[in-house]
Scaffold this active site. Structure first.
Site, PDB file in Angstrom:
ATOM      1  N   TYR A   1     -45.246  35.353 -26.067  1.00  0.00           N
ATOM      2  CA  TYR A   1     -44.408  34.573 -25.152  1.00  0.00           C
ATOM      3  C   TYR A   1     -44.959  34.581 -23.735  1.00  0.00           C
ATOM      4  O   TYR A   1     -45.593  35.538 -23.329  1.00  0.00           O
ATOM      5  CB  TYR A   1     -42.986  35.134 -25.137  1.00  0.00           C
ATOM      6  CG  TYR A   1     -42.206  34.914 -26.398  1.00  0.00           C
ATOM      7  CD1 TYR A   1     -42.663  34.091 -27.420  1.00  0.00           C
ATOM      8  CD2 TYR A   1     -40.979  35.546 -26.591  1.00  0.00           C
ATOM      9  CE1 TYR A   1     -41.920  33.901 -28.581  1.00  0.00           C
ATOM     10  CE2 TYR A   1     -40.237  35.356 -27.746  1.00  0.00           C
ATOM     11  CZ  TYR A   1     -40.710  34.543 -28.726  1.00  0.00           C
ATOM     12  OH  TYR A   1     -39.978  34.358 -29.872  1.00  0.00           O
TER      13      TYR A   1
ATOM     14  N   PHE B   1     -34.037  23.069 -30.206  1.00  0.00           N
ATOM     15  CA  PHE B   1     -34.805  22.640 -29.024  1.00  0.00           C
ATOM     16  C   PHE B   1     -34.022  21.637 -28.169  1.00  0.00           C
ATOM     17  O   PHE B   1     -34.582  20.714 -27.601  1.00  0.00           O
ATOM     18  CB  PHE B   1     -36.139  22.034 -29.445  1.00  0.00           C
ATOM     19  CG  PHE B   1     -37.258  23.059 -29.508  1.00  0.00           C
ATOM     20  CD1 PHE B   1     -37.039  24.342 -29.991  1.00  0.00           C
ATOM     21  CD2 PHE B   1     -38.532  22.733 -29.086  1.00  0.00           C
ATOM     22  CE1 PHE B   1     -38.053  25.272 -30.042  1.00  0.00           C
ATOM     23  CE2 PHE B   1     -39.563  23.665 -29.131  1.00  0.00           C
ATOM     24  CZ  PHE B   1     -39.327  24.937 -29.615  1.00  0.00           C
ATOM     25  N   GLY B   2     -32.712  21.820 -28.100  1.00  0.00           N
ATOM     26  CA  GLY B   2     -31.876  20.959 -27.272  1.00  0.00           C
ATOM     27  C   GLY B   2     -31.376  19.709 -27.951  1.00  0.00           C
ATOM     28  O   GLY B   2     -30.502  19.024 -27.418  1.00  0.00           O
TER      29      GLY B   2
ATOM     30  N   LEU C   1     -29.434  19.433 -30.423  1.00  0.00           N
ATOM     31  CA  LEU C   1     -28.027  19.554 -30.805  1.00  0.00           C
ATOM     32  C   LEU C   1     -27.094  19.705 -29.604  1.00  0.00           C
ATOM     33  O   LEU C   1     -25.885  19.840 -29.776  1.00  0.00           O
ATOM     34  CB  LEU C   1     -27.845  20.715 -31.779  1.00  0.00           C
ATOM     35  CG  LEU C   1     -28.473  20.476 -33.161  1.00  0.00           C
ATOM     36  CD1 LEU C   1     -28.453  21.744 -34.006  1.00  0.00           C
ATOM     37  CD2 LEU C   1     -27.765  19.336 -33.887  1.00  0.00           C
ATOM     38  N   THR C   2     -27.647  19.657 -28.391  1.00  0.00           N
ATOM     39  CA  THR C   2     -26.780  19.596 -27.204  1.00  0.00           C
ATOM     40  C   THR C   2     -26.321  18.169 -26.943  1.00  0.00           C
ATOM     41  O   THR C   2     -25.421  17.949 -26.134  1.00  0.00           O
ATOM     42  CB  THR C   2     -27.512  20.085 -25.950  1.00  0.00           C
ATOM     43  OG1 THR C   2     -28.572  19.158 -25.613  1.00  0.00           O
ATOM     44  CG2 THR C   2     -28.097  21.475 -26.159  1.00  0.00           C
TER      45      THR C   2
ATOM     46  N   LYS D   1     -28.131  15.956 -25.448  1.00  0.00           N
ATOM     47  CA  LYS D   1     -28.704  15.395 -24.214  1.00  0.00           C
ATOM     48  C   LYS D   1     -29.769  14.338 -24.495  1.00  0.00           C
ATOM     49  O   LYS D   1     -29.905  13.379 -23.722  1.00  0.00           O
ATOM     50  CB  LYS D   1     -29.269  16.498 -23.319  1.00  0.00           C
ATOM     51  CG  LYS D   1     -30.488  17.231 -23.832  1.00  0.00           C
ATOM     52  CD  LYS D   1     -30.918  18.289 -22.808  1.00  0.00           C
ATOM     53  CE  LYS D   1     -32.154  19.054 -23.240  1.00  0.00           C
ATOM     54  NZ  LYS D   1     -32.545  20.062 -22.227  1.00  0.00           N
TER      55      LYS D   1
END
Length: 351
Positions: free
Chosen positions: A53, A243-244, A246-247, A249
Site C-alpha cells: 500500500y 470502489f464507490g 455503490l455510493t 455517485k
C-alpha cells in the site's frame, strides 16, 4: 461497537476494520492520523495494512502506508490495537517489491515481515496475511480458472508449496513476530489445502480470509461460505462499496472524483457491463426506502452472518463518518427480499 471474537483466535475485533490503502497517495499523513484517531474514538480497534500500500501500487509510493501507520501506532497502547498486515505475492509485475517478488518462499516472506515491522515500529503483527496466492488462480477481476497459465514455454511452472509457505509462517509465529495467519483473494480449494496441510503437519491454522464482498460481488456465497462455517474461518470483507460504485455517485455524475475517475484502467473488476445498471438499481432501492445508497450497501455487508469484520476506507472524514455511522442502519426483511430480487436479476456483475 461491541468487539467480536475472531474465528478460533484469542483476538477480539471490531465489526468494522479501518482500511488504509489510500494513505500515502490520496491521503496525507496528517489526514491518515486523523482518520485513525477518529476510528479508534468510535470503538474501532482493527487496522488493516499491507506492504504494497497505497494502491494503485507504484514504485514511488510503495511502503508509505505502513510508515504513516507506524508513526501513529508508536503513540498508541499497542495491546489495544489489532493490526493486520500482508505480504505481497509474486507474478503481478511489481518489480520494485523485492525484485518481483518471484515467489512466496522463505526469503521473501521473512524479508517482507521484517520490513513491515520496522516501518510500523512494532515488534509483532496480530494477523499476517498472504496478499494473494502464489499459484495460478483467477483474481482481481478475473473470474475463470485458466489451466494454460500452469505452463510457461511448454514447461510446468514451479510454485512454492503451501506446506513450505506454512512452515515459514510457523517460524514467524514461534519467534513472536506474528500471532495468527490469514489468506487474501483466496479460493475454496486453496483455503481447504491450507487447512488440511496445517492439520497434517501441525502448522499454524488459517484464521481469516480477506476477500472482496459487496452487493455486486457476492462470489463468496458460491462455495466459500460453507467452508467458513464448517471450518470456523472469519471473512474480512473488503471493497464493500465497490470502489464507490455503490455510493451512487457515479450514477449521479459519471465524472465524479474518486478512484474510478482518478486511476483510469485500474480495478478491471468494476469495468464489466452490468456494474452500472446494477449499481443504479441498488441506489434506487435505497432511496425508495429513505436510505442513502451507502447505507444500504454497507448495512448489507455489516449484517451478513459470515462476515467477521468489514474493511472500510475513505479519503475524507465526511466519508469515514458516514461509513461508520451506517453500522446503526438495519435492513428490514422487505428490503432484504428486494435485494435478493435484484441479485437474481443482476447476478454477480463484478466478480
Amino acid at each position: 461497537m461491541q468487539l467480536r471474537p475472531l474465528a478460533h483466535t484469542d483476538l477480539h475485533v471490531s465489526p468494522i476494520c479501518l482500511g488504509t490503502m489510500t494513505f500515502g497517495d490520496q491521503n496525507t499523513e496528517a489526514e491518515a492520523h486523523q482518520q485513525l484517531d477518529y476510528a479508534v474514538a468510535q470503538g474501532i480497534n482493527f487496522i488493516d495494512t499491507a506492504e504494497m500500500y497505497p494502491v494503485p501500487p507504484k514504485a514511488e509510493t510503495y511502503t508509505r502506508t505502513e510508515t504513516m501507520v507506524g508513526n501513529w501506532l508508536k503513540h498508541q497502547p499497542r495491546d489495544k490495537i489489532i493490526l493486520s498486515g500482508k505480504v505481497a505475492g509474486p507474478r503481478r509485475g511489481l518489480g520494485w517489491i523485492r525484485g518481483g517478488p518471484p515467489s512466496l518462499d522463505r526469503a521473501n516472506i521473512r524479508a517482507a515481515i521484517e520490513g513491515s515491522l520496522q516501518r510500523m515500529q512494532t515488534d509483532y503483527i496480530d494477523l499476517y496475511q498472504l496478499h494473494w496466492p502464489e499459484r495460478n488462480v483467477p483474481m482481481f477481476g478475473q473470474y475463470q480458472f485458466d489451466p494454460a497459465q500452469e505452463f510457461e514455454n511448454g514447461q510446468q511452472k514451479e510454485w512454492v508449496s503451501i506446506r513450505n509457505q506454512l512452515e515459514t509462517l510457523a517460524e514467524l509465529v514461534k519467534e513472536g513476530k506474528i500471532r495468527y495467519i490469514g489468506l487474501s483473494n483466496e479460493q475454496p480449494w486453496g483455503l481447504m489445502e491450507f487447512l488440511r496441510i496445517a492439520r497434517e503437519y501441525d502448522l499454524p491454522r488459517v484464521a481469516t480470509v480477506q476477500n472482496c464482498y459487496n452487493l455486486i460481488n457476492r462470489g463468496m456465497e458460491f462455495g466459500m461460505t460453507e467452508v467458513l462455517y464448517r471450518e470456523n474461518i472469519g471473512l474480512l470483507a473488503y471493497s464493500p462499496l465497490a470502489f464507490g460504485h455503490l455510493t451512487g455517485k457515479y450514477i449521479d455524475d459519471p465524472q465524479a472524483v474518486g478512484r474510478v475517475t482518478m486511476f483510469l484502467g485500474y480495478a478491471q473488476r468494476y469495468k464489466k457491463p452490468n456494474v452500472g445498471p446494477a449499481s443504479a438499481a441498488y441506489a434506487a432501492l435505497a432511496r425508495r426506502h429513505g436510505l442513502t445508497p451507502t447505507q444500504l450497501a454497507l448495512a448489507f455487508v455489516y449484517q451478513r452472518w459470515f462476515v467477521s469484520s468489514t474493511i472500510i476506507g475513505a479519503t475524507s472524514m465526511t466519508q469515514l463518518q458516514e461509513n461508520i455511522a451506517a453500522w446503526q442502519t438495519r435492513l428490514s426483511p422487505e428490503i432484504l427480499q428486494e435485494i435478493e430480487a435484484l441479485h437474481l436479476t443482476y447476478m454477480n456483475p463484478a466478480p
